[in-house]
Scaffold this active site. Structure first.
Site, short mmCIF file in Angstrom:
data_model
loop_
_atom_site.label_atom_id
_atom_site.label_comp_id
_atom_site.label_asym_id
_atom_site.label_seq_id
_atom_site.Cartn_x
_atom_site.Cartn_y
_atom_site.Cartn_z
N ASP A 138 -36.33 29.64 15.13
CA ASP A 138 -34.36 29.89 14.58
C ASP A 138 -34.77 31.06 14.85
OD1 ASP A 138 -35.17 31.73 12.58
OD2 ASP A 138 -34.67 30.35 10.59
N PHE A 139 -33.36 31.91 14.45
CA PHE A 139 -33.24 33.40 16.41
C PHE A 139 -33.12 34.63 14.75
CE2 PHE A 139 -31.80 30.09 19.01
CZ PHE A 139 -31.71 30.51 20.15
N ARG A 140 -32.73 34.03 13.66
CA ARG A 140 -32.04 35.36 12.17
C ARG A 140 -33.06 35.71 11.48
NH1 ARG A 140 -26.30 32.52 11.77
NH2 ARG A 140 -25.05 34.02 13.26
N HIS B 236 -24.00 22.88 23.01
CA HIS B 236 -25.12 23.78 24.10
C HIS B 236 -25.61 24.01 24.80
CE1 HIS B 236 -23.61 26.68 20.08
NE2 HIS B 236 -22.90 25.82 20.17
#
Length: 419
Positions: free
Chosen positions: A121-123, A213
């Protein structure tokens, strides 16, 4: 690969799944430039056409949305919403899902449904994508997904793409749970923030999928006067050859049709939500932070009596009355005395889908589907795959680079990225 990019000034954004970076100056242009190079850049800078008015963007619809937010937030007008769940638990949701009243399920999914496939994921501290980009020598992590940075420095993005390229991962239990919803005639639509294409691999029909997206499935030349389309296999061959993909017609950079910061969402997203979020009987939200617009705002578009189930590691989407009144957040209410339709199941998304499937009597069916599909993917990999994207010639079908089911159109204006 995870999910998306673009945004609105002052709003919180993510590219795939991250936060909007601190603004900084454009990178300096190379010292020596020819007339042709300058012309190419001028054309690329002019890439995005002026915004056209889209359905839902008119002043009347904005006023209607404001009225709706006022009424829902302050409890003004209309009768008290009907409570359709007999209890605010996963069990209550399962009973409603089995009932005759539940015929249309809309899924909203983000990065969290793909992490068990091995896609970061990103965070997440230490393991998230943004925490591990030091080797790319970026001015800030999010720059790797900003269109202005990409046009001048495409190399970091394509180096990262080699690590996270679609086709190297298997769909998860969550993906196949949505496949079961489809097979049982319950899935109205899946709105995904992810660009890893795992929904397609899991067998979701293109017409039931909204890739909010964008997607790696198709690519286009960036030069506005060219816009030559290319397919998945064409792009894959160049990425894994450590090449920056260049157009065969004009030699400009070719970019996958994912939505970067500074680009707009597909028009299919805005068109379908107008009808889908009026028909929905149950909203299933999985693996998303619900912090980036406009994707996060979808949860507030369902009818007031539509149950909303969140399967996620933590509660999200909650907002105070003032923020809801201003149009930020979605006002999900899990814990107050006024809560009547929102349910949160906290934990890994795969575990949540298995728990729900067990309550529905679908667990064995789901586990068998995952086993069978993963075995087929392994068998295909052992045979070396078919070496071609759907359509077979490496070029996007239809001659205009359309993604199946969405017409490849773009909505004018910029969007808030998000997972």
């Amino acid at each position: 690969m995870p999910g998306g990019v673009a945004g609105r000034r002052g709003a919180r954004r993510e590219v795939w799944r991250g936060q909007r970076p601190v603004p900084m100056a454009e990178p300096d242009a190379p010292a020596a430039r020819g007339d042709e190079a300058e012309q190419d850049e001028a054309e690329q800078d002019a890439e995005s056409p002026p915004s056209d008015t889209e359905p839902g963007a008119s002043g009347d619809s904005e006023m209607e949305l404001l009225r709706s937010l006022l009424c829902r937030t302050l409890g003004l007008g209309g009768e008290k919403p009907e409570k359709v769940l007999d209890e605010l638990t996963l069990e209550g949701v399962s009973r409603f899902l089995r009932s005759e009243r539940c015929k249309n399920v809309v899924c909203m999914v983000g990065a969290g449904i793909s992490t068990s496939a091995g896609i970061p994921d990103f965070r997440s501290p230490g393991t998230g994508l943004y925490a591990n980009l030091q080797s790319y020598d970026l001015p800030y992590p999010e720059a790797i997904f900003e269109i202005s940075f990409f046009k001048q420095h495409p190399e970091p993005f394509f180096a990262l793409a080699r690590e996270l390229y679609p086709g190297q991962f298997k769909p998860t239990v969550c993906h196949y749970f949505m496949r079961l919803l489809q097979e049982k005639g319950l899935l109205l639509r899946c709105y995904t923030q992810n660009i890893d294409t795992l929904e397609r691999v899991a067998g979701l029909e293109p017409e039931l999928l909204v890739e909010a997206h964008g997607t790696f499935y198709t690519s286009h030349c960036l030069r506005p006067s060219c816009r030559q389309p290319y397919g998945l296999q064409w792009m894959k061959e160049r990425i894994f050859s450590s090449l920056v993909p260049k157009c065969e017609k004009c030699q400009s950079v070719v970019k996958p049709d994912i939505v970067f910061f500074g680009e707009s969402l597909p028009s299919r997203f805005f068109t379908l939500l107008q009808s889908d979020f009026q028909k929905v009987d149950l909203l299933l939200i999985m693996g998303t932070s619900l912090q980036v617009q406009p994707f996060a705002s979808l949860v507030g578009r369902v009818p007031t009596n539509t149950p909303r189930l969140l399967i996620n590691k933590e509660k999200t989407g909650q907002s105070d009355p003032l923020m809801s009144l201003m149009g930020f957040g979605c006002g999900m209410d899990f814990d107050s005395e006024k809560a009547y339709r929102d349910v949160a199941w906290l934990g890994e998304c795969d575990a949540g889908c298995l728990a729900l499937a067990e309550l529905l009597g679908w667990k064995k069916e789901l586990e068998e589907l995952v086993r069978r599909e993963h075995a087929a993917i392994d068998g295909k990999a052992a045979r070396g795959g078919d070496g071609k994207a759907r359509g077979g010639d490496g070029k996007a079908q239809g001659g205009d680079g359309e993604t199946p089911g969405d017409g490849g159109e773009r909505r004018g204006g910029s969007r808030d990225p998000t997972p």
